[in-house]
Design a protein around this motif. Structure first.
Motif, PDB file in Angstrom:
ATOM      1  N   GLU A  79      46.479  36.460  49.265  1.00  0.00           N
ATOM      2  CA  GLU A  79      45.109  37.279  50.022  1.00  0.00           C
ATOM      3  C   GLU A  79      44.531  35.755  50.708  1.00  0.00           C
ATOM      4  O   GLU A  79      44.947  34.867  50.571  1.00  0.00           O
ATOM      5  CB  GLU A  79      44.032  38.367  48.863  1.00  0.00           C
ATOM      6  CG  GLU A  79      43.342  36.793  48.263  1.00  0.00           C
ATOM      7  CD  GLU A  79      43.976  35.768  46.939  1.00  0.00           C
ATOM      8  OE1 GLU A  79      43.234  35.426  46.365  1.00  0.00           O
ATOM      9  OE2 GLU A  79      44.786  36.392  47.018  1.00  0.00           O
ATOM     10  N   SER A  99      43.942  41.794  55.914  1.00  0.00           N
ATOM     11  CA  SER A  99      45.090  41.541  54.769  1.00  0.00           C
ATOM     12  C   SER A  99      46.193  40.699  54.568  1.00  0.00           C
ATOM     13  O   SER A  99      47.045  40.660  56.204  1.00  0.00           O
ATOM     14  CB  SER A  99      45.363  43.200  54.545  1.00  0.00           C
ATOM     15  OG  SER A  99      43.608  43.210  53.880  1.00  0.00           O
ATOM     16  N   TYR A 131      48.165  42.687  49.966  1.00  0.00           N
ATOM     17  CA  TYR A 131      46.849  41.803  49.383  1.00  0.00           C
ATOM     18  C   TYR A 131      45.738  42.024  50.302  1.00  0.00           C
ATOM     19  O   TYR A 131      45.572  41.139  51.017  1.00  0.00           O
ATOM     20  CB  TYR A 131      47.479  40.682  48.877  1.00  0.00           C
ATOM     21  CG  TYR A 131      48.442  40.671  47.918  1.00  0.00           C
ATOM     22  CD1 TYR A 131      47.996  40.746  46.753  1.00  0.00           C
ATOM     23  CD2 TYR A 131      49.874  40.863  48.587  1.00  0.00           C
ATOM     24  CE1 TYR A 131      49.242  40.246  45.803  1.00  0.00           C
ATOM     25  CE2 TYR A 131      50.770  40.189  47.367  1.00  0.00           C
ATOM     26  CZ  TYR A 131      50.463  40.475  46.466  1.00  0.00           C
ATOM     27  OH  TYR A 131      51.351  40.840  44.961  1.00  0.00           O
TER      28      TYR A 131
END
Length: 505
Positions: A79, A99, A131
């Motif tokens: 992430e 993301s 993520y």
């Protein structure tokens, strides 16, 4: 039949786990589609002349991996991570946090056509994972992404993409680890041999991770070097080596298989061209690069040395996998004999072809797709072919050529035998020269140079008895003379015996 005993001590494979990129301050960096191509990611940018696609890594799980041993795919910081207000290593945020999405494809997945295939959603069910940006003050860490159990062998692809929303212009730095685990915690050190279950090199159970379409971020201070391994098969007139957006900093060096290797790229090899900002190394945004003519076949090494905070692409040949360590290398040798040096018409000969994998040490590899082709001499007739147990496969003959296709693979230090039976023709003369050729590949499907083995026998014709059927000829005269001599001897013996009897009377 010949028997050859071999005793190779296979070396332990270097490294305890597949974690890429290797240490040295390098990360994979995936950029959003709206990121300017001059940032350094041609593949994901949508600006004119760019790839408008995704990033792909390949993961080869060989068929020697135990199907019951799970394989885990772990990601380090998948992430956009904000640690107490500071970005994580390799992360760059422009405006809002974006993301990042990952997806796993395979086995047998391939990249292309174009740079955006395979497409999102076409991967293994349940593996597409998005993520979101990490919470502040949460440190970067390893995350368990996908677990395969049971395991099917083959070539998998890992796709990464920074999503368009909210603005699609961030850069996410991440790493990948593939292998087994013993405690379920990806942040603990992986167990020994997590990427090589039996701990022995060359048994076709070693996981291999390589790049197909990827960009890198070098985030540490000073100059660091990254080495990639790429295979060039025999017979190519030229290859083109590509790099992108290296900003003219610092050096690229290509090393042929026979070159003395310097991991710093300072000595030996062939000096490559450094790309400049937003361009490939031939000087434009269109793909191009350094052309190497008549390249030596085998494993080449490409050393890229970069300064700090540089995002770049180094792929060597476009669309060809490049690897972060030396992939396993098989080395076959062939031997052939029928146990004789002479043969007579009508005689049966059995050729034994023995194939050995002599690879040893930490880079030893299994030999796959092993095929033995035997061109029989003109003076013999094929009668049979056998693949000697424990090896298995198929064996057949057509137009004087015997072809044996072996199942499975030959481990380093192991071998296989094929026996071919022929009958020497009644009119055979001269020398019976028989040649066998063995072709094979490594676990990645790269063809290796063929090896050959030969055997020869001299045809010896037994002497012919005199032909007494030729009336009036010299053979008949000799026969009659011989019979006459025999008759005279018999008569003489009879007379001698009769005289002896009279004397006794």
């Amino acid at each position: 039949m010949i028997t050859i005993a071999i005793a190779f001590g296979p070396g332990a494979r270097l490294g305890a786990a597949i974690e890429v990129p290797p240490a040295g301050g390098f990360y994979f960096q995936t950029s959003g589609p709206n990121t300017a191509v001059t940032i350094g990611d041609w593949y994901t940018a949508t600006s004119a002349g760019s790839g408008a696609g995704y990033h792909y890594l390949e993961v080869t799980i060989p068929c020697g991996w135990p199907a019951s041993t799970p394989i885990h795919f772990d990601l380090f910081s998948p992430e956009m991570n904000n640690v107490a207000g500071s970005l994580g290593i390799g992360d760059e945020v422009r405006g809002s946090y974006d993301s990042t999405q990952f997806e796993l494809y395979g086995p047998g997945a391939t990249v292309g056509p174009g740079y955006a295939n395979p497409a999102p959603g076409a991967g293994i069910a349940g593996t597409q994972t998005t993520y979101p940006p990490g919470a502040p003050a949460v440190a970067e860490a390893w995350t368990r992404w996908v677990t395969l159990s049971p395991v099917s062998c083959g070539r998998y692809l890992v796709r990464s993409a920074v999503l368009v929303a909210p603005d699609g212009d961030d850069d996410n730095g991440w790493r990948l680890r593939v292998g087994s685990d013993n405690d379920g915690d990806p942040n603990n050190a992986p167990p020994a041999n997590s990427d090589n279950p039996d701990g022995i090199a060359g048994t076709n159970d070693e996981v291999i991770v390589g790049q197909v379409q990827i960009s890198y971020q070098h985030s540490t201070g000073g100059v660091a070097c990254l080495t990639l391994y790429q295979y060039i098969p025999a017979g190519l007139a030229s290859v083109t080596m590509n790099n992108f957006d290296m900003d003219g900093n610092t050096r690229v060096t290509y090393y042929a298989p026979s070159d003395a290797f310097d991991p710093t790229g300072l000595t030996g090899g062939t000096t490559g061209t450094l790309s400049v900002n937003g361009q490939w190394n031939q000087g434009t945004i269109a793909r191009g690069g350094d052309v190497l003519t008549n390249p030596e076949p085998g494993w080449w090494r490409v050393v890229s040395c970069l300064g700090a905070t540089n995002q770049f692409i180094q792929e060597a040949q476009a669309g060809i996998g490049a690897y972060f360590g030396q992939p396993p290398i098989p080395t076959l040798a062939a031997f052939k004999s029928d146990g004789a040096t002479q043969a007579a018409p009508g005689e049966t000969l059995t050729y034994s072809v023995t194939v050995l994998n002599t690879a040893s040490g930490p880079t030893a590899g299994a030999a796959l797709q092993v095929v033995v082709s035997d061109v029989l001499p003109a003076g013999v007739t094929f009668t049979g072919c056998t693949i000697v147990a424990p090896a298995t496969g198929t064996c057949s003959e057509s137009a004087g050529v015997v072809t044996a296709n072996l199942n499975n693979w030959i481990n380093a230090g192991a071998g296989a035998m094929i026996q071919i039976t022929v009958t020497v023709n009644a009119n055979a003369t001269g020398t019976l020269a028989d040649i066998a050729t063995v072709s094979y590949e490594d676990v990645l499907g790269n063809p290796f140079p063929d090896v050959t083995a030969a055997d020869s026998d001299t045809v010896v014709v037994p002497p012919t008895l005199p032909n007494t059927a030729m009336a009036g000829g010299p053979f008949e005269t000799l026969a009659l003379a011989a019979l006459l001599l025999v008759g005279i001897a018999i008569l003489a013996d009879v007379n001698l015996s009769s005289n002896r009897r009279r004397a006794r009377v």
